[in-house]
Design an enzyme around this catalytic site. Structure first.
Site, PDB file in Angstrom:
ATOM      1  N   GLU A  73     -34.639 -42.009  54.542  1.00 18.05           N
ATOM      2  CA  GLU A  73     -35.200 -40.844  53.853  1.00 18.05           C
ATOM      3  C   GLU A  73     -36.674 -40.654  54.206  1.00 18.05           C
ATOM      4  OE1 GLU A  73     -32.559 -40.525  49.796  1.00 18.05           O
ATOM      5  OE2 GLU A  73     -34.151 -42.028  49.851  1.00 18.05           O
TER       6      GLU A  73
ATOM      7  N   GLU B 152     -26.507 -46.549  49.730  1.00 23.43           N
ATOM      8  CA  GLU B 152     -26.622 -46.470  48.267  1.00 23.43           C
ATOM      9  C   GLU B 152     -25.266 -46.357  47.581  1.00 23.43           C
ATOM     10  OE1 GLU B 152     -30.673 -45.021  49.683  1.00 23.43           O
ATOM     11  OE2 GLU B 152     -28.601 -45.019  50.400  1.00 23.43           O
TER      12      GLU B 152
END
Length: 259
Positions: free
Chosen positions: A110, A130
């Site tokens: 990210e 995640e």
């Protein structure tokens, strides 16, 4: 120990994330990164930033789970720019290059997605794992489907599978793949090219891109023509725009002043 190393060469800032063993980011590191990138944003003499990781194995694996186990709250104070200092830093109107030197997963991927260009070493690998720990890659869920084909982005988000630099390049996620010994040299080369360009134009491009991201074409164009974008108006009334026209007419290279 400072988790960041910085090096300045003219208008170029090199920021190296250096937190052995894996360059994971805790709350303190995120806040420091935010301050560094805010200072870069606000420095009129700074032109381009390069972000990389120390070592050859990890760019950044994202959130520091050991720090979380010791009490760092996942919803704590990440600092002025959000996680990693870049994701939510407002008005970052200067080019940022991510030089991904190894593993970039979770929040590390990210973070790379927060840059304007991504160069990757040939052994780099990526993932959004995640999903496997019962949480969401929130920033990637916003950004990734806008950067690569929707169905590929959703596959990566929903499965958390790993993919290599070659696949990342195939989907357009990275600009170039390079051998380890050439990664930073190429990043500096690109940064010097950009540093020699017109900073007011770069600022206008970045604001237009952000503003238009969720807009219809005509709505975005109307905001430009109605003088609603600050950077565009500053460009149109600048010395640099006149300099660009003069340099073209005189068949010489322009001298950009950023004003």
């Amino acid at each position: 120990m400072n988790p960041l190393k910085t090096e300045r060469d003219g208008g170029i800032l090199l920021v190296t994330l250096d937190r052995p063993k894996a360059n994971a980011i805790d709350l303190k590191t995120s806040r420091i990164m935010g301050e560094v990138f805010r200072e870069f944003r606000d420095d009129p003499d700074a032109r381009v930033a390069i972000l990389t990781g120390a070592g050859e194995k990890f760019f950044c694996p994202g959130w520091d789970l050991k720090a979380a186990a010791d009490g760092d709250a996942v919803d704590g104070d990440y600092g002025v720019g959000g996680f990693g200092g870049l994701q939510e830093l407002r008005d970052m109107n200067k080019p940022v290059i991510a030089a991904v030197n190894g593993i970039a997963c979770g929040g590390g991927l990210e973070l790379a997605l927060s840059a304007d260009m991504i160069l990757a070493v040939d052994h780099a690998s990526f993932a959004l794992p995640e999903i496997r720990s019962g949480t969401v890659a929130d920033a990637a869920s916003v950004k990734l489907p806008k950067r690569i084909p929707y169905h590929i982005a959703m596959e990566l988000l929903l499965t958390g599978r790993w993919f290599d630099a070659q696949e990342a390049h195939r989907w357009g996620l990275v600009n170039e793949i390079l051998p380890a010994e050439k990664l930073l040299d190429r990043a500096w080369e690109v940064a010097r090219l950009l540093a020699g360009g017109p900073p007011l134009v770069y600022a206008a491009i970045k604001e237009i891109v952000r503003d238009a991201e969720d807009s219809k074409f005509q709505d975005a164009m109307n905001r430009i023509t109605k003088s609603q974008l600050t950077t565009v108006e500053r460009l149109y009334s600048s010395e640099d725009q006149l300099e660009g026209a003069r340099a073209f007419a005189e068949k010489r290279d322009p001298i950009w002043k950023g004003k």
